[in-house]
Design an enzyme around this catalytic site. Sequence first.
Site, mmCIF file in Angstrom:
data_model
loop_
_atom_site.group_PDB
_atom_site.id
_atom_site.type_symbol
_atom_site.label_atom_id
_atom_site.label_comp_id
_atom_site.label_asym_id
_atom_site.label_seq_id
_atom_site.Cartn_x
_atom_site.Cartn_y
_atom_site.Cartn_z
ATOM 1 N N ASP A 37 0.870 -1.169 0.000
ATOM 2 C CA ASP A 37 0.000 0.000 0.000
ATOM 3 C C ASP A 37 0.915 1.229 0.000
ATOM 4 O O ASP A 37 2.096 1.130 0.332
ATOM 5 C CB ASP A 37 -0.875 -0.038 1.261
ATOM 6 N N ASP A 39 -0.225 5.088 0.933
ATOM 7 C CA ASP A 39 -0.519 6.028 2.020
ATOM 8 C C ASP A 39 -0.518 5.325 3.369
ATOM 9 O O ASP A 39 -1.280 4.380 3.592
ATOM 10 C CB ASP A 39 -1.887 6.681 1.797
#
Length: 243
Positions: A37, A39
């Site tokens: 991922d 953020d």
Amino acid sequence: MPLSSLSKSLLFLHPKRPFHMANRTTPRARLRGVVFDMDGTLTVPAIDFAAMYKAVLGDDEFRRIKAENPCGIDILHHIENWNPDKQLKAYETIADYERQGLDRLQIMPGAAELCGFLDSKKMRRGLITRNVKASVDLFHQRFGMKFQPALSREFRPYKPDPAPLLHICSAWEVLPNEVMMVGDSLKDDVVCGKRAGAFTCLLDETGRYDSPDYAAVNLKPDFKVSSLAEVHSLLEEHFDLAP
């Protein structure tokens, strides 16, 4: 063989697929790639999600939905069925918060070192984010790290649907159970990884997922770490790293 203190802090047992410690009689699982991922995982959290959700939903609706969803609000799916005008306004609000986050974009401690370790092992690394492509492009440009494939919100369906992770596995020509998904969201990253059949690692810097609110959640990560620096040791201890 007793678990080491490090293993105790990292290891979660999944009821449908218990993960055994590697030893002389139990071969280590083969791992051929890691998908991250962005953020809150590769970058320091820079978006005030609670404020963004309140701006989109309103205070009362935000409190109601939050009470019904202890794992977090899936704002993108929530607004999918709104009328076009209301939906457009919501997307504009989300985009505004994301632009503000870009101004504060910082690399997560340990990210560069972890990527260097993966490169030294010739391990594939990909990226899946619910943010827009412009954010991914800025991340690549600013920090000089390249993830391939790097799928943004423009790829549909997005997390927690397993489609983006399965797409990366197909592009790499590897099986999902030869890949690990690493992210800071139980409802997005871990669910995406589990649905795809991959290993999952939850980054929980603050211990928020130790809260009783998450005790009844069915899907648990295979591993849980408090920093990206721990992922390096985790990979070496539990996996046969084979490009």
